[in-house]
Design an enzyme around this catalytic site. Structure first.
Site, PDB file in Angstrom:
ATOM      1  N   SER A  11       0.824  -1.313   0.151  1.00 42.83           N
ATOM      2  CA  SER A  11       0.069  -0.037  -0.110  1.00 42.83           C
ATOM      3  C   SER A  11       0.916   1.364  -0.010  1.00 42.83           C
ATOM      4  O   SER A  11       0.353   2.358  -0.289  1.00 42.83           O
ATOM      5  CB  SER A  11      -0.882  -0.179   1.182  1.00 42.83           C
ATOM      6  OG  SER A  11      -2.128   0.006   1.080  1.00 42.83           O
TER       7      SER A  11
ATOM      8  N   LYS B  14       0.583   3.411  -2.934  1.00 40.68           N
ATOM      9  CA  LYS B  14      -0.442   4.485  -3.139  1.00 40.68           C
ATOM     10  C   LYS B  14      -0.099   5.837  -2.904  1.00 40.68           C
ATOM     11  O   LYS B  14      -0.336   6.588  -3.718  1.00 40.68           O
ATOM     12  CB  LYS B  14      -1.511   3.985  -2.219  1.00 40.68           C
ATOM     13  CG  LYS B  14      -2.135   2.653  -2.673  1.00 40.68           C
ATOM     14  CD  LYS B  14      -3.192   2.221  -1.224  1.00 40.68           C
ATOM     15  CE  LYS B  14      -3.898   1.186  -1.447  1.00 40.68           C
ATOM     16  NZ  LYS B  14      -4.487   0.477  -0.215  1.00 40.68           N
TER      17      LYS B  14
ATOM     18  N   TYR C 155      -2.060  -2.407 -10.698  1.00 41.57           N
ATOM     19  CA  TYR C 155      -2.160  -2.147  -9.553  1.00 41.57           C
ATOM     20  C   TYR C 155      -1.507  -3.275  -8.513  1.00 41.57           C
ATOM     21  O   TYR C 155      -0.532  -3.152  -7.487  1.00 41.57           O
ATOM     22  CB  TYR C 155      -3.633  -1.708  -8.709  1.00 41.57           C
ATOM     23  CG  TYR C 155      -3.619  -1.728  -7.346  1.00 41.57           C
ATOM     24  CD1 TYR C 155      -3.307  -0.941  -6.398  1.00 41.57           C
ATOM     25  CD2 TYR C 155      -4.169  -2.817  -6.529  1.00 41.57           C
ATOM     26  CE1 TYR C 155      -3.313  -0.731  -5.117  1.00 41.57           C
ATOM     27  CE2 TYR C 155      -4.359  -3.022  -4.989  1.00 41.57           C
ATOM     28  CZ  TYR C 155      -3.971  -1.825  -4.369  1.00 41.57           C
ATOM     29  OH  TYR C 155      -4.101  -1.799  -3.087  1.00 41.57           O
TER      30      TYR C 155
ATOM     31  N   VAL D 179       0.902  -3.598   3.900  1.00 40.43           N
ATOM     32  CA  VAL D 179       0.702  -5.070   4.855  1.00 40.43           C
ATOM     33  C   VAL D 179       1.977  -5.960   4.836  1.00 40.43           C
ATOM     34  O   VAL D 179       1.887  -6.704   5.328  1.00 40.43           O
ATOM     35  CB  VAL D 179      -0.222  -5.606   4.453  1.00 40.43           C
ATOM     36  CG1 VAL D 179      -1.908  -4.857   4.508  1.00 40.43           C
ATOM     37  CG2 VAL D 179      -0.406  -5.839   2.955  1.00 40.43           C
TER      38      VAL D 179
END
Ligand code: GLU
Length: 346
Positions: free
Chosen positions: A92, A95, A218, A288
């Site tokens: 993540s 992002k 992604y 994560v």
């Protein structure tokens, strides 16, 4: 989703006894940073709570004891302790940097319209959050917003968008980043929820590209390998008006850094973002696989790796070490001392 320890409440971070330095506009000298880094490492080492993520099957293989902290100054100085050169998937944390790249490419107004900046208060992969907000992805740090962000990246094809993502993130790190194919395959085989989110966004007209292509780009972006040293440099680039302090490359504009850091402050630590800001007082982003980046604007970037997570998905040792450094180095952007301190008011 995570049957792990509950959130790290402020008192559990175990840093309340640390003498709090107040922002003086500069970080201490290099050898003092090294001392404090060792102390932060030792303090965080005492924390063995939390658990390694396993909803992406391959992540469950991580050594729970892996732990490294790296601080990169905006003048290019590097301070590190522990497993700072151990490679793991960025997940993540990507992002934050893809968002910055998109804002730099198309301007923040357009991204604001399409992606938004408000916290959802719900889990990063919540479908309910999309439905509650009439199909709006809400912010770029939850999966809906991150998928919408990746979809908007420059390029007419998935390959071109992927190239823009990988090249851009590599410039932040100051070296070419590569995908961990095993992590990519493990997530691609199990990411039904992200596919559902992309399709839901498409049903609301919020994704202007093939939703499965977007999920694929992604998933690759999340599988890029970094280490804590890379994360510190990437964070230091956001701390340094968009210039990578090691390579001197202007990766994004200073305005984009400001906007990105505001989004991280609001939503960088999943649904514990408020608690993080309260305790640490800096923009950050966790992933994560156990990575965590923190940005002290104009001063330093901090990258940590420790894969045991709290119940929201944030690295436990990463949070403790960063809380320690924020206090000891005087980084909290909300801390001040009276303008009159040390002199008599007239
Ligand atoms: N690739 C992961 C996912 O989309 C990233 C999750 C995270 O780090 O929060 O589920």
């Amino acid at each position: 989703m995570w049957p792990y320890s509950d959130s790290m409440r402020g008192s559990e971070l175990g840093v309340d006894d640390i003498e709090t330095a107040v922002d003086t506009g500069a970080v201490p000298r290099g050898d003092r940073i090294d001392e404090l880094l060792d102390a932060a490492y030792q303090r965080a080492l005492e924390h063995a709570e939390g658990a390694v993520a396993d909803y992406i099957p391959i992540l469950a293989d991580a050594d729970p004891e892996g732990f490294g902290i790296c601080v990169a100054d905006v003048d290019g100085g590097i301070h590190e302790v522990g497993d700072t050169r151990y490679a793991f998937s960025i997940q993540s944390i990507s992002k934050a940097f893809v968002y910055a790249l998109l804002c730099d490419a198309v301007g923040h107004e357009a991204v604001f319209e399409m992606v938004g900046v408000n916290n959802t208060g719900l889990a990063f992969n919540s479908v309910v959050a999309i439905e509650l907000n009439d199909g709006h992805p809400m912010n770029p740090m939850v999966n809906a917003g991150a998928l919408a962000t990746t979809a908007l990246m420059p390029g007419g094809t998935a390959e071109e968008k992927w190239d823009a993502v990988r090249t851009g993130l590599s410039r932040f790190a100051g070296r070419e980043l590569h995908v961990d194919e095993e992590v990519y395959r493990s997530e691609a085989a199990t990411n039904h929820r992200n596919r559902a989110i992309a399709q839901l966004l498409e049903s609301y007209g919020r994704i202007q590209a093939d939703p499965m292509d977007v999920v694929d780009v992604y998933t690759r972006q999340c599988a890029l390998l970094v280490d804590a040293h890379d994360l510190a440099i990437m964070a230091a680039t956001l701390a340094d008006g968009g210039v990578n302090p090691v390579t001197g490359d202007q990766v994004v504009s200073a305005d984009v850094c400001r906007d990105t850091l505001a989004v991280l402050a609001a939503s960088g630590l999943y649904e514990r973002s408020g608690e993080w800001l309260f305790e640490i007082g800096l923009p950050g982003k966790s992933g994560v696989a156990g990575g965590l980046v923190t940005v002290a604007p104009g001063k330093v970037g901090i990258g940590t790796y420790a894969p045991r997570l709290d119940s929201a998905g944030n690295s436990v040792r990463g949070q403790v070490a960063t809380a320690y450094l924020s206090r000891a180095l005087g980084l909290n952007i909300f801390a001040s001392e009276s303008h009159f301190s040390g002199r008599t008011p007239e």
